[in-house]
Design an enzyme around this catalytic site. Structure first.
Site, PDB file in Angstrom:
ATOM      1  N   ASN A 157       0.804  -1.232   0.000  1.00  0.00           N
ATOM      2  CA  ASN A 157       0.000   0.000   0.000  1.00  0.00           C
ATOM      3  C   ASN A 157       0.833   1.276   0.000  1.00  0.00           C
ATOM      4  O   ASN A 157       0.403   2.306  -0.503  1.00  0.00           O
ATOM      5  CB  ASN A 157      -1.051  -0.002   1.114  1.00  0.00           C
ATOM      6  CG  ASN A 157      -0.474  -0.120   2.488  1.00  0.00           C
ATOM      7  OD1 ASN A 157       0.708  -0.425   2.661  1.00  0.00           O
ATOM      8  ND2 ASN A 157      -1.287   0.112   3.492  1.00  0.00           N
ATOM      9  N   GLU A 255       4.244  -3.893  12.351  1.00  0.00           N
ATOM     10  CA  GLU A 255       3.200  -2.877  12.137  1.00  0.00           C
ATOM     11  C   GLU A 255       2.091  -3.581  11.388  1.00  0.00           C
ATOM     12  O   GLU A 255       2.208  -3.865  10.202  1.00  0.00           O
ATOM     13  CB  GLU A 255       3.803  -1.710  11.360  1.00  0.00           C
ATOM     14  CG  GLU A 255       3.090  -0.417  11.628  1.00  0.00           C
ATOM     15  CD  GLU A 255       2.078  -0.131  10.552  1.00  0.00           C
ATOM     16  OE1 GLU A 255       0.918  -0.575  10.738  1.00  0.00           O
ATOM     17  OE2 GLU A 255       2.452   0.475   9.554  1.00  0.00           O
ATOM     18  N   CYS A 289      -3.451   1.268   6.760  1.00  0.00           N
ATOM     19  CA  CYS A 289      -3.776   0.646   8.044  1.00  0.00           C
ATOM     20  C   CYS A 289      -4.252   1.678   9.065  1.00  0.00           C
ATOM     21  O   CYS A 289      -4.733   1.305  10.122  1.00  0.00           O
ATOM     22  CB  CYS A 289      -2.589  -0.147   8.565  1.00  0.00           C
ATOM     23  SG  CYS A 289      -1.087   0.787   8.442  1.00  0.00           S
ATOM     24  N   GLU A 467       8.035   3.273  14.456  1.00  0.00           N
ATOM     25  CA  GLU A 467       8.838   3.760  13.327  1.00  0.00           C
ATOM     26  C   GLU A 467       8.667   5.260  13.241  1.00  0.00           C
ATOM     27  O   GLU A 467       7.568   5.781  13.407  1.00  0.00           O
ATOM     28  CB  GLU A 467       8.355   3.101  12.030  1.00  0.00           C
ATOM     29  CG  GLU A 467       8.652   1.619  12.021  1.00  0.00           C
ATOM     30  CD  GLU A 467       8.227   0.923  10.731  1.00  0.00           C
ATOM     31  OE1 GLU A 467       7.178   1.284  10.166  1.00  0.00           O
ATOM     32  OE2 GLU A 467       8.948   0.022  10.300  1.00  0.00           O
TER      33      GLU A 467
END
Ligand code: ADP
Length: 486
Positions: A157, A255, A289, A467
């Protein structure tokens, strides 16, 4: 094609500074999600080539960690500058393989590059600590050292940003990294490797391999040489990788999936909330997400909000990503479209009402069935699939609520905990709700939450680690403490 002119369309993998085919010559075809047409092929590598990449990364890391932070910083800055200088062909390549509107692809390249600039700066600031010892005869020093060889497995994505937010932090810390991009979108990853090469990042510090996800993943996870894995993708695959990493006690950043609530309280600025909900919900056709998955609106403003929101949604233009003015591109594949349609149909069967969209739509010069209308559903209830599962598509379900405690309970009633959003003005409520939401990231009066300076990541089944920010660098550093008798 401009990519060919720019030299950024690479159809081989990048291992130890060389462009290589799979040992057995096997290839994978990369196709355009807009029209299904083939764009390029990339090598279909497996265990053997992954072992080669691991050996290369091991050798390179030993030298890379010996460079000063300042030296590593210079090379990362060159990489950053080359990415910006090649923004147009990179964005075009990204849209070609991923489908997102070209304006979003430009945004992603800038966003991806920002992590490299940020960690180039942070590379110079890896410092330790001198701790006052309990004994006058001892000195206690804490130092930070690179974790070592690391690996990244990334999703389709954000084909550029999901790589740079991992690789820039790893390289800044003195780690080497092997990247396995998503099979749908490896071309952006290979283009980034080409630019890292041009930037003078030494051979083996960054390797990019494409191919059999299971074989490559297993080899990376099981290798005692690889000391850390950073993965972005589904919770289901995250669990598999975590289990595969257990025998070697590997450090992990995960993640994973999300199910973001977006709450509009009674005192919210409704126009701002509509704008924020559109930004959060429809970016990348709802395939992020952190996309709002469940929109809860206070009953006193439900009617007003849903009217304005549906009006704004019907303005969004569906089309090919490479056409000017497109807001919503294709979904990544047929399976993605099927899941979105199932979520909509399930909601309608259980009593939802359609205010906009609801089905696939035809787009000129594009394949049938890959584009889904931006959709608004009202009359939602908690029994519908969409209330519990991540939709990953352009569907906005509007739930009504009346009580703050109740909406917080509903917002938290999911196994996920990545991003949450809410709109409110009352300061006490803002603090109360921000603290009560069991999420790693909370957007207050904004639908945009991602940037390079802040720690991005989730709680519960949304993952481990962060991150971005200085926290993102810590993930690639080990702490060593030296107790010295003087
Ligand atoms: P999505 O559903 O978004 O495609 P996935 O979790 O399936 O997310 O994929 C994310 C990344 O994980 C991709 O690079 C994919 O190739 C990789 N992947 C999928 N399954 C495995 C596996 N068993 N081992 C290692 N990597 C995997």
């Amino acid at each position: 094609m401009e990519q060919n002119e720019s030299g950024l369309l690479k159809q081989q993998c990048y291992i130890h500074g060389h462009w290589l085919d799979a040992k057995n010559g096997s290839e994978m075809v990369i196709s355009n999600p807009c029209d299904g047409g083939p764009i390029a092929t990339v090598p279909n590598m497996g265990e053997e080539e992954t072992q080669m990449a691991i050996s290369s990364s091991e050798k390179a890391q030993k030298l890379w960690q010996q460079q000063s932070g300042h030296e590593r910083s210079q090379q990362l800055l060159s990489w950053f500058e080359l990415i910006l200088a090649n923004k147009d062909p990179l964005a075009e390549l990204l849209t070609l393989e991923q489908g997102k509107p070209i304006k979003e692809a430009h945004g992603e390249i800038t966003y991806a590059a920002s992590f490299i600039q940020w960690y180039a700066e942070e590379a110079k600031r890896v410092s330790g600590e001198l701790i006052a010892s309990p004994s006058s005869e001892n000195r206690i020093v804490v130092m930070k050292q690179a974790v070592g060889v690391t690996a990244a497995i990334t999703p389709w994505n954000f084909p550029a940003a999901m790589i740079t937010r991992k690789a820039a932090a790893a390289l800044a810390a003195g780690c080497s990294m092997i990247v396995k991009p998503a099979p749908d979108t490896p071309l952006t990853a290979l283009a980034l490797a080409e630019l890292a090469d041009q930037a003078g990042i030494p051979a083996g510090v960054l390797n990019v391999i494409t191919g059999d996800a299971k074989a490559i993943g297993k080899t990376l996870c099981e290798s005692p040489v690889v000391r850390k894995l950073s993965f972005t993708g589904s919770t289901q695959v995250g669990r598999i990788l975590m289990a595969q990493c257990a025998p070697t006690i590997k450090k992990l950043s995960l993640e994973l999936g999300g199910n973001a609530p977006f709450i509009v309280f009674e005192d919210a600025d409704i126009d701002a909330a509509v704008e924020g909900a559109i930004q959060s919900k429809f970016r990348n056709a709802g395939q992020t997400c952190v996309c709002a998955n469940r929109i809860y609106v206070h009953e006193s403003i439900y009617h007003q909000f849903s009217g304005k929101f549906a009006a704004a949604v019907t303005q969004l233009k569906v089309g090919r990503g490479d056409e000017d003015g497109t807001d919503i591109g294709p979904l990544i594949n047929h399976q993605a479209v099927k899941k979105v349609q199932q979520h909509v149909d399930d909601a309608l069967e259980k009593g939802a009402r359609l205010l906009a969209g609801g089905k696939t739509t035809l787009v000129a010069n594009a394949q049938k069935g890959h584009f889904f209308e931006p959709t608004v559903l009202t009359n939602m209830n908690d029994l519908m699939r969409i209330a519990k599962e991540e939709t990953f598509g352009p569907v906005a379900p509007l739930f009504s609520f009346s009580d703050t405690d109740d909406v917080i309970r509903k917002a938290n009633d999911t196994e996920y905990g990545l991003a949450a959003y809410f709109y409110a003005k009352d300061l006490s409520k803002v603090w109360l709700v921000a603290e009560a939401l069991e999420y790693g990231i909370v957007g207050v009066n904004t639908g945009i939450i991602s940037n390079e300076v802040a720690p991005f990541g989730g709680v519960k089944s949304s993952g481990l680690g962060r991150e971005g920010g200085h926290q993102g660098l810590e993930e690639y550093l080990e702490t060593k403490y030296i107790n010295m008798k003087v």
